[in-house]
Design a protein around this motif. Structure first.
Motif, mmCIF file in Angstrom:
data_model
loop_
_atom_site.group_PDB
_atom_site.id
_atom_site.type_symbol
_atom_site.label_atom_id
_atom_site.label_comp_id
_atom_site.label_asym_id
_atom_site.label_seq_id
_atom_site.Cartn_x
_atom_site.Cartn_y
_atom_site.Cartn_z
ATOM 1 N N ILE A 108 -23.918 112.951 84.764
ATOM 2 C CA ILE A 108 -22.635 113.554 84.417
ATOM 3 C C ILE A 108 -21.551 112.807 85.173
ATOM 4 C CG2 ILE A 108 -23.414 115.870 83.768
ATOM 5 C CD1 ILE A 108 -22.801 116.744 86.633
ATOM 6 N N PHE A 109 -20.377 112.756 84.566
ATOM 7 C CA PHE A 109 -19.319 111.964 85.192
ATOM 8 C C PHE A 109 -17.977 112.617 84.921
ATOM 9 C CE2 PHE A 109 -17.636 110.324 81.254
ATOM 10 C CZ PHE A 109 -18.725 110.336 80.399
ATOM 11 N N GLY A 110 -17.020 112.283 85.754
ATOM 12 C CA GLY A 110 -15.672 112.792 85.533
ATOM 13 C C GLY A 110 -14.641 111.927 86.228
ATOM 14 N N ARG A 111 -13.432 111.912 85.649
ATOM 15 C CA ARG A 111 -12.374 111.124 86.268
ATOM 16 C C ARG A 111 -11.050 111.817 86.016
ATOM 17 N NH1 ARG A 111 -12.491 105.708 83.992
ATOM 18 N NH2 ARG A 111 -11.522 106.717 82.191
ATOM 19 N N VAL A 112 -10.187 111.792 87.020
ATOM 20 C CA VAL A 112 -8.840 112.324 86.883
ATOM 21 C C VAL A 112 -7.854 111.221 87.210
ATOM 22 C CG1 VAL A 112 -7.169 113.985 87.766
ATOM 23 C CG2 VAL A 112 -9.576 114.626 87.564
ATOM 24 N N ASN A 113 -6.904 111.007 86.327
ATOM 25 C CA ASN A 113 -5.776 110.120 86.628
ATOM 26 C C ASN A 113 -4.529 110.996 86.715
ATOM 27 O OD1 ASN A 113 -6.943 107.430 86.449
ATOM 28 N ND2 ASN A 113 -7.282 107.955 84.304
ATOM 29 N N TYR A 114 -3.790 110.800 87.773
ATOM 30 C CA TYR A 114 -2.585 111.605 87.928
ATOM 31 C C TYR A 114 -1.453 110.686 88.337
ATOM 32 C CZ TYR A 114 0.805 114.715 90.044
ATOM 33 O OH TYR A 114 1.969 115.332 90.385
ATOM 34 N N SER A 115 -0.293 110.921 87.697
ATOM 35 C CA SER A 115 0.863 110.093 88.013
ATOM 36 C C SER A 115 2.063 111.007 88.172
ATOM 37 C CB SER A 115 1.063 109.097 86.870
ATOM 38 O OG SER A 115 2.391 108.711 86.793
ATOM 39 N N PHE A 116 2.805 110.783 89.236
ATOM 40 C CA PHE A 116 4.001 111.591 89.476
ATOM 41 C C PHE A 116 5.221 110.678 89.419
ATOM 42 C CE2 PHE A 116 6.988 113.536 92.616
ATOM 43 C CZ PHE A 116 7.367 114.608 91.815
ATOM 44 N N MET A 117 6.094 110.985 88.519
ATOM 45 C CA MET A 117 7.328 110.221 88.319
ATOM 46 C C MET A 117 7.045 108.750 88.058
ATOM 47 S SD MET A 117 9.671 111.953 91.284
ATOM 48 C CE MET A 117 11.178 111.111 90.837
ATOM 49 N N ASP A 118 5.855 108.460 87.561
ATOM 50 C CA ASP A 118 5.465 107.066 87.295
ATOM 51 C C ASP A 118 5.517 106.198 88.540
ATOM 52 O OD1 ASP A 118 4.598 107.127 84.767
ATOM 53 O OD2 ASP A 118 6.407 106.300 83.836
ATOM 54 N N LYS A 119 5.578 106.807 89.697
ATOM 55 C CA LYS A 119 5.651 106.020 90.930
ATOM 56 C C LYS A 119 4.388 106.207 91.761
ATOM 57 C CE LYS A 119 10.571 106.940 91.553
ATOM 58 N NZ LYS A 119 11.460 107.766 92.383
ATOM 59 N N TYR A 120 3.913 107.410 91.777
ATOM 60 C CA TYR A 120 2.790 107.725 92.665
ATOM 61 C C TYR A 120 1.566 107.978 91.793
ATOM 62 C CZ TYR A 120 6.939 108.392 95.379
ATOM 63 O OH TYR A 120 8.156 108.195 95.945
ATOM 64 N N LEU A 121 0.543 107.224 92.026
ATOM 65 C CA LEU A 121 -0.607 107.236 91.128
ATOM 66 C C LEU A 121 -1.867 107.620 91.899
ATOM 67 C CD1 LEU A 121 0.108 103.682 89.651
ATOM 68 C CD2 LEU A 121 0.830 105.846 88.631
ATOM 69 N N LEU A 122 -2.720 108.351 91.226
ATOM 70 C CA LEU A 122 -3.987 108.732 91.855
ATOM 71 C C LEU A 122 -5.088 108.635 90.803
ATOM 72 C CD1 LEU A 122 -5.852 110.363 93.946
ATOM 73 C CD2 LEU A 122 -5.075 112.389 92.720
ATOM 74 N N THR A 123 -6.213 108.057 91.181
ATOM 75 C CA THR A 123 -7.398 108.086 90.327
ATOM 76 C C THR A 123 -8.552 108.612 91.169
ATOM 77 O OG1 THR A 123 -6.629 106.113 89.185
ATOM 78 C CG2 THR A 123 -8.919 106.735 88.832
ATOM 79 N N ALA A 124 -9.268 109.584 90.661
ATOM 80 C CA ALA A 124 -10.447 110.094 91.383
ATOM 81 C C ALA A 124 -11.601 110.169 90.399
ATOM 82 C CB ALA A 124 -10.155 111.466 91.977
ATOM 83 N N THR A 125 -12.748 109.711 90.832
ATOM 84 C CA THR A 125 -13.903 109.592 89.936
ATOM 85 C C THR A 125 -15.135 110.128 90.636
ATOM 86 O OG1 THR A 125 -12.937 107.521 89.193
ATOM 87 C CG2 THR A 125 -15.188 107.942 88.524
ATOM 88 N N VAL A 126 -16.019 110.697 89.864
ATOM 89 C CA VAL A 126 -17.332 111.025 90.434
ATOM 90 C C VAL A 126 -18.381 110.887 89.333
ATOM 91 C CG1 VAL A 126 -17.179 113.516 89.990
ATOM 92 C CG2 VAL A 126 -18.626 112.666 91.853
ATOM 93 N N ARG A 127 -19.544 110.403 89.738
ATOM 94 C CA ARG A 127 -20.660 110.358 88.797
ATOM 95 C C ARG A 127 -21.908 110.812 89.530
ATOM 96 N NH1 ARG A 127 -21.894 106.777 83.758
ATOM 97 N NH2 ARG A 127 -24.153 106.830 83.615
ATOM 98 N N SER A 128 -22.689 111.599 88.844
ATOM 99 C CA SER A 128 -23.969 112.033 89.390
ATOM 100 C C SER A 128 -25.057 111.509 88.457
ATOM 101 C CB SER A 128 -24.011 113.558 89.467
ATOM 102 O OG SER A 128 -25.335 113.971 89.710
ATOM 103 N N ASP A 129 -25.955 110.717 89.021
ATOM 104 C CA ASP A 129 -27.004 110.088 88.233
ATOM 105 C C ASP A 129 -28.362 110.602 88.647
ATOM 106 O OD1 ASP A 129 -26.052 108.090 86.382
ATOM 107 O OD2 ASP A 129 -25.299 106.974 88.108
ATOM 108 N N GLU A 130 -29.227 110.756 87.680
ATOM 109 C CA GLU A 130 -30.627 111.071 87.961
ATOM 110 C C GLU A 130 -31.454 109.956 87.345
ATOM 111 O OE1 GLU A 130 -33.138 115.069 87.707
ATOM 112 O OE2 GLU A 130 -31.180 115.216 86.769
ATOM 113 N N SER A 131 -32.274 109.305 88.130
ATOM 114 C CA SER A 131 -32.975 108.116 87.628
ATOM 115 C C SER A 131 -34.478 108.225 87.800
ATOM 116 C CB SER A 131 -32.485 106.879 88.381
ATOM 117 O OG SER A 131 -33.318 105.781 88.084
#
Lengths: 459, 1003
Positions: free
Chosen positions: B552-575
């Motif tokens: 399962i995976f997820g990602r959030v991109n957030y931008s404030f006033m097009d100046k301040y940017l954040l990307t956060a990601t997580v993935r959980s793998d079962e192999s």
């Protein structure tokens, strides 16, 4: 979604938990012990390199490390001293696996179980035997080491290694059958274990032990083959005289490549030198069966080819292991003899001479001579015995070890023998006592052991 | 990046003069000549405008001939033209090279370049289109900072290794590829000319969405799609030839005999009579010249594309064929592509891609120092003819003194080995719009490969390396991977807040199976009879294996006033690679960006863009052998018993030790980046600094001999650190009809093995017959450094030897080795690290220019600060071998003062002059003009007349020249023992120099 996506299976393989079910598994595990003998690092080639040091053989091949080994200038990182180390332990550990697991198999015939366990004891003894003559003391890896995964252990002393060989061989003698049926010819039998025991005792100067164990062979169903050459002919190679051999059949690294001239399809290693050719008595047919010399006419398939001096470096070629197919190509079916009854006869003769003096070994020496139609010796001493071993066992990886054994006993002076200048292929070589009685422990093993493994003296 | 290929064509027809309204007509196309339906034309500073029709044609009435027309289209650079006296103005719009508006493909979506907070490099398919490369991976070489491509020789169809941000592990270090959303281990078979763009996700923040497979970086490949508009057809074709760039100087027959005699004389032993024999002292054959031939390359691509508001499609057919510079070395590829997108309902879209390819190749062994083909050609006796007067290949059976090499041309002649790779790579991607902001997407993919290999070797009796029995081999392998993915995307703007979320579930299964068989003693060697069934069964085998991955995976991109940017990601793998209970790994990452240039206080002259970013994350590497957690017992060891050895028996032995705790390799990466744009973003630059730590690197502790020959199980104990700086600079500008661009990228990576199994090193496989050790991997040093002795010239006199530390066996003319440990004796303990195969800098330079119909592109590739171990030269100067020698041996030591570099010749190896030492380390730096293309596009008014939308001719040179001090064939050397040995010259297949003539035709 499919919950089984993460399930995996070892297709076509067993795991240590699912193997060791029955006699078939036990026999398969035993079979795997022997396959190591066929590798180039073992009797495919490298075990025979240790005998290049002898005064009979010139290395000839293009392996640079063999030059240093032959000349006693090798150091511990020499490939030749490293090559067989791992191979022998793998063989020993496959034997250990049998000794650990086979006793617990319930669904198995007792006679077969005894045979398999006897084979494992013999192979473990044989592995440590080779270690003991090449390196002296080495780490002893036995059942407990495997169970506890405890491999980085200090060297056992030579005496401890020899004691292990002895006890394994005694177990093998009691467990192995006297002979095998035709399907199983080639596996060690009671005679193999007694023969190796005889050799071990001789190296320990336990002459009574040699005579007792050797006599079991001489009096057992292990007669000398009618013809000397039968031992080196694929069709008859597992005759009763052949106590133990690395079995050849479609053998990629067969030593026949290493001894046959390049223009005849081989790689031209291990050339006999003039000195050993001169050793043969007039009329000894073993010369013809052991060495190609200039002027010999050789049947290579349909062709009858003259052997000429320029075919090999020394002008001679070991032919014991060379056989040709019908189309003239080199056969790769030949065995590499490791222990023959003839060897055991001469071990017993040596023990008797060294114990009881001149003439004590005449019967055994003459048995060997009789087979090739040579006149009997009488009142034979060590010179006669030394001569007989040299010509009978030429190229069978015995001479250097024999010379060192006799040197240690003061019978010959190995420094002098190797120090003599006999020309380009047998030049002056400096043997240093006691350093060169043993080869160095491979440097990479010393490095890996983090100080546990100690180098042999002088290296 | 962004090679600028402006090809503006303006047709001028004099029709009207003055201030009266003028009607202007024309056609608007893209740089490939494809019509831009819907492109707009505007009279500058007015509201007067028009839109191009389906065929890209427009008509506009402007107020006067002084009017300026502004042509624009989404994603294209806006272009202005003064009407003047023209009433017909055709324009080609360039794709918008403005980095900031460019969209980059990331995992499970796209993002605007300006919002990117991770480290991503991009290349467009057009930048490597129509280069003579068999695979896309080769196209990446030198194009992006931080992406190193290591070719493994120049054999047709040969593979490459790709290292993103250094070699992160001693194990598999190849990146993950994602082709149109399908994760896969390689991109073999995908036609390079089908590529729209490639993005390389380099840092953790960008690649963490691929979790356990992302540790070595991720290469995202997007293939071309159709555009709505009229049906377009294009044909791209080229053909050309190639030859070897360089051969090595070796001795001729008379000199060889002279040196052979000298070596016997030096040893004081009789000269073998063959070296006195005049018959073998006449120069007859230069075996390298005889071996290397002129190769041929050709390629044809046919593409059909088009579409409407509901469906777009692309159909492509490609054929590539390469005959190498050694006869019979060849590769070809036939590929078929069908990509389409469909809008079924307002809320339902469905897309698909499909690539079907078939590749064949046949090649030679060119890495063995026993029988490698090029190795053999360097060493075969120059006094022998190719064939004797009876028409038989000459043979070294004449004498063991000539060495055990088969006639190289005989080997070429009997070569019969080929492989065919057939691959289907396809997926279907439905997309449901739940609300305008919230979408549900799915991806069902198949990656299916069949590898079929066969070979035959005849009986060889008349060469020195005989083959007693002929043999035929066949193997057939299948890999089938099935992918299922379901994910939601949500994108919304709330005032100054912009948010993008993606999250979902994915699973992929991998099934492998295959069988192989071999037969011997085939009664008839005629090529038509070389089938297994005609001979005796020799061997057969079958295998089966399965891997699975569920995530399962997820990602959030957030931008404030097009100046301040954040990307956060997580993935959980079962192999499935790991034991139950130990299968799950969680890989988080985040990054932040600040677009400084958007701040009101930002006012830097000439500077348009400034963005700083920083990120951190964890990635996994699960690319290891499966079932390591089981102790396995394998059957198959064979032995023979019976009186004559005819009873075959099979053995079974433990083949692996178990480690039930085995787990992923984890990479922790920190990245800092700065993006800058100057002078209206004509100059852009990007800097990235990273620290990439591989923890828990899987290592097999070296097997202590008493353990036997099975490898130790892998343990998660090693650590590797890669630190580096990546720089990309691009300049592009247009002056009227003249457009040009310059781009440069460079990366500086420092590789260091931080931790191995305590107190040990990793050795690599040995080279040549004396089994020489060349490379070792030690803690505190890069992977696979060169390890050996150091030298200090040659001993000139006995006095030199006496004054030196004890060096057993040395005589004047031998190499003087340095007593590194000062124990007054030269031995094994005097070895140390003597060089590194890792370049301090790898770089690439692009230049392109266009003027009217002419275009020029150049691409240079280089490395600096790297060592090569020239093992072939080491052997080529060692007269103890029975082979031919390098010509340099003529400068050997023959008495005091004659040489201080090339030792005396000898048949003996007493002093081991040719042991691994710094004597054979060479600088591997090079600068290579990898590609040079000059093209000319026929003006469109001429092509219109013959019904073509575009017609361009070009010539291309590949590997045109190389500036290097390296003495071997080719300084671009590959890996010779996984990662543990590289840049060692084994006389590998050199890369060819290729010249092509090609045409691009648009209908």
């Amino acid at each position: 979604c499919d919950k089984n996506i993460l399930d995996t299976t070892a297709y076509g393989e067993s795991t240590s938990a699912t193997f060791w079910r029955n006699g078939d598994d036990a026999v398969a595990a035993a079979n795997a012990m022997y396959t190591l003998l066929r590798e180039e690092d073992s009797y495919g080639h490298n075990e025979n390199v240790f005998d290049n040091c002898a005064d009979d053989i010139f290395r000839a091949g293009d392996h640079g490390y063999e030059e240093a080994m032959e000349n006693f200038t090798m150091d511990a990182s020499n490939y030749g001293v490293r090559a067989g180390w791992k191979n022998k332990y793998e063989m020993i550990n496959r034997a250990n696996a049998v000794l650990i697991n086979v006793p617990g198999i319930e669904d198995m015939d007792e006679t077969l179980k005894n045979r398999v366990l006897g084979e494992a004891h013999f192979i473990r003894a044989f592995g440590y035997w080779r270690f003991s003559v090449i390196y002296g003391g080495v780490p002893l890896i036995l059942e407990d080491n495997i169970i506890e995964s405890n491999f980085n252990v200090p060297k056992a002393t030579l005496a401890e290694v020899q004691a292990q060989i002895e006890s394994d061989l005694i177990a093998a003698v009691s467990l192995l059958p006297a002979t095998h049926n035709s399907e199983n010819l080639g596996r060690p039998n009671k005679g193999s274990a007694n023969g190796l025991l005889a050799k071990l005792y001789l190296y320990q100067e336990d002459f009574d032990g040699t005579i007792a164990a050797g006599t079991e062979v001489i009096n057992g169903p292990y007669p000398l083959a009618d013809n000397f050459r039968d031992n080196f002919t694929p069709a008859t190679e597992n005759n009763p005289e052949m106590l133990f051999a690395a079995q050849g059949s479609d053998w990629v690294d067969n030593p026949q490549y290493f001894v046959t001239p390049r223009p005849w399809g081989g790689w031209d290693f291990h050339n006999p030198v003039q000195n050993v050719v001169d050793e043969f008595e007039d009329g000894d047919p073993r010369l013809e069966y052991s060495i190609y010399k200039p002027g010999d006419m050789v049947q290579r398939g349909p062709e009858l080819t003259e052997f000429t001096a320029d075919l090999t470096q020394t002008g001679f070629s070991l032919n014991k292991f060379t056989t040709f197919n019908d189309d003239g190509s080199l056969s790769n079916q030949a065995n590499v003899p490791i222990l023959r009854s003839a060897d055991v006869y001469l071990l017993v003769a040596e023990a008797k001479i060294r114990k009881n003096g001149l003439g004590a070994g005449d019967d055994e020496i003459n048995a060997v001579r009789d087979r090739v139609g040579l006149p009997f010796v009488s009142n034979a001493g060590m010179p006669e015995l030394i001569h007989e071993r040299r010509v009978e066992l030429l190229g069978e990886n015995q001479r250097h070890q024999d010379l060192m054994r006799w040197d240690k006993a003061g019978i010959v002076d190995i420094v002098e023998i190797y120090g003599e200048d006999r020309g380009q292929f047998d030049p002056v070589r400096v043997f240093v006592r006691p350093k060169n009685y043993y080869f160095p422990i491979p440097q990479n093993e010393i490095d890996l052991s983090n100080g546990v493994l100690i180098q042999n003296p002088g290296y | 990046l962004g090679v600028y290929e402006g090809r503006a064509n303006v047709s001028i027809i004099i029709e009207a003069i003055g201030q009266d309204p003028v009607t202007v007509r024309g056609n608007i196309t893209d740089s490939q000549g494809m019509p831009l339906s819907g492109a707009s034309v505007q009279e500058k500073n007015t509201s007067n405008g028009a839109v191009a029709d389906f065929d890209g044609n427009y008509t506009i009435e402007v107020s006067s001939s002084n009017a300026i027309l502004v042509f624009s289209y989404l994603g294209m650079q806006t272009m202005e033209r003064t009407v003047g006296q023209n009433t017909s103005i055709n324009v080609q719009l360039e794709e918008d090279a403005n980095f900031l508006d460019e969209v980059v493909v990331v995992g499970y979506g796209t993002t605007a370049k300006k919002d990117v907070t991770g480290a991503i490099s991009s290349i467009k398919g057009d930048d490597f289109k129509n280069l003579p490369i068999s695979g896309i991976d080769k196209a990446l070489q030198g194009r992006m900072a931080g992406v190193q491509v290591v070719p493994n020789g120049g054999a047709p169809g040969g593979s490459v290794a790709i290292r993103i941000r250094g070699t992160g592990t001693v194990n598999n270090s190849e990146p993950l590829y994602v082709v149109d959303g399908i994760p896969t281990a390689n991109i073999d078979g995908v036609n390079p000319n089908d590529i729209e763009s490639i993005q390389v996700l380099k840092d953790a923040s960008a690649s963490a969405i691929y979790g356990t497979r992302a540790a070595n970086g991720v290469v995202i490949v997007t293939t071309r799609k159709g555009k709505s508009g009229k049906l377009n057809m294009s044909v791209d074709a080229y053909t050309g030839f190639s030859n070897v760039g360089k051969t090595l100087d070796v001795l001729d027959a008379p000199t060889l005999a002279e040196i052979k005699r000298e070596r016997y004389a030096n040893d004081g032993i009789p000269v073998n009579p063959i070296w006195q024999d005049a018959q073998y002292q006449t120069q007859l054959t230069n075996w390298q010249d005889a071996l290397f031939v002129t190769g041929k390359t050709q390629n044809v691509d046919l593409n059909l594309s088009g579409g409407n508001d509901y469906s777009t499609y692309l159909f492509g057919l490609g054929y590539y064929n390469e005959e190498g510079i050694i006869e019979k070395s060849a590769a070809d590829r036939v590929s078929l592509r069908i990509n389409s997108d469909h809008k079924i309902k307002e809320w339902l879209k469905i897309g698909q891609t499909m690539s079907l390819s078939s590749r064949t190749s046949n090649g030679f062994n060119t890495t063995s120092a026993q029988n490698g083909l090029i190795w053999s050609a360097i060493r075969f006796h120059p006094g022998l003819p190719i064939k004797d007067s009876d028409g038989n290949y000459s043979s070294n059976q004449i004498s063991g003194e000539f060495g055990d090499i088969n006639n190289p041309l005989f080997e070429v002649d009997i070569q019969d080995a080929d492989r065919r790779d057939t691959r289907l790579l396809a997926n279907i991607t439905p997309e449901i719009s739940i609300t305008p902001d919230l979408k549900f997407k799915a991806n069902f993919g198949v990656d299916y490969t069949i590898l079929d290999q066969r070979s035959f070797r005849p009986q060889v009796l008349n060469q020195i390396r005989t083959t007693n029995e002929n043999s035929a081999n066949r193997s057939y392998d299948e890999q089938f991977s099935f992918l299922m993915e379901y994910f939601l995307t949500y994108d919304k703007i709330f005032g100054d807040h912009r948010i993008g979320v993606v999250g979902g579930y994915t699973q992929q299964s991998f099934d492998y199976q295959g069988f192989s068989a071999s037969a011997k003693n085939l009664p008839d060697e005629d090529p038509s009879q070389r089938l297994l069934g005609t001979g005796e069964l020799n061997n057969m085998g079958e295998y089966k294996a399965h891997d699975g991955l569920e995530s399962i995976f997820g990602r959030v991109n957030y931008s404030f006033m097009d100046k301040y940017l954040l990307t956060a990601t997580v993935r959980s793998d079962e192999s499935s690679k790991f034991a139950e209970g130990n299968r799950t790994g969680v890989f988080p990452a985040f990054s932040l960006g600040w677009r400084v240039s958007e701040e009101s206080f930002f006012d830097v002259p000439f500077m348009d863009n400034l963005k700083v970013t920083g990120g951190w994350g964890e990635l996994g590497n699960q690319n290891i052998d499966r079932l390591q957690y089981l102790a396995r017992i394998s059957r198959g060891q064979r032995y023979s018993l019976g009186l004559d050895g005819s009873v075959d028996v099979v053995g079974a032995n433990q083949s692996s030790f178990a480690n039930t705790d085995i787990s992923w390799e984890t990479v922790r990466m920190t990245n800092f980046g700065v993006d800058m744009g100057f002078l209206d973003n004509r100059l852009t630059s990007n800097f990235n600094y990273f620290i990439k730590d591989t923890d828990d690197m899987l290592l097999r502790p070296p097997v202590i001999g008493s353990q036997g020959s099975n490898p130790s199980p892998y343990l998660n104990i090693g650590k590797v650190r890669n630190k580096g700086l990546e720089v990309e600079l691009n300049w592009q500008d247009t002056k009227g009809d003249f457009g040009y661009s310059l781009g440069a990228n460079a990366s500086f990576v420092k590789n260091e093995v931080v931790k191995l199994v305590s107190g040990t090193f990793l050795g690599s496989s040995f080279y040549g017959r004396p089994n020489q050790e060349i490379s070792r991997t030690y803690e505190g040093h890069p992977i696979g450094t060169f390890y050996g002795w150091r030298t200090d010239g040659l001993f000139q006199t006995q006095a030199d030897i006496d004054a030196h530390a004890e060096q057993p066996g040395a005589v004047p003319g031998d190499v003087r080795f340095i007593d590194i440990n000062n124990d007054n004796v030269i031995d094994d303990k005097d070895r140390e690290i003597i060089g590194s195969p890792h370049p301090k800098m790898t770089y690439g330079i692009n230049a392109s220019a266009n003027y009217k119909g002419f275009d020029l592109t150049m691409f240079f590739l280089g490395v600096a600060g790297v060592d090569i171990y020239n093992a072939d030269r080491m052997q080529g100067l060692d007269a103890s071998y029975p082979f031919n020698l390098y010509s340099d041996i003529t400068g050997r030591w023959t008495g005091p003062g004659t040489s201080n570099e090339i030792p005396r010749v000898s048949t003996l190896r007493t002093n081991l002059n040719h042991r691994t030492s710094d004597l054979f380390i060479e600088k591997g730096d090079f600068l290579r003009l990898k590609n040079l293309t000059v093209g000319y596009t026929i003006p469109s008014d001429l092509t219109d007349k013959i019904g073509l939308s575009r017609l361009r001719f070009y010539v291309t040179g590949q590997n045109v020249f190389t500036i290097t001090g390296y003495s071997g064939f080719d300084p671009e050397l590959g890996l010779t023992d996984g990662n543990l040995q590289q840049n060692v010259d084994f006389a590998q297949f050199p890369q060819a120099r290729t010249y092509l003539l090609g045409a691009n035709i648009g209908f």
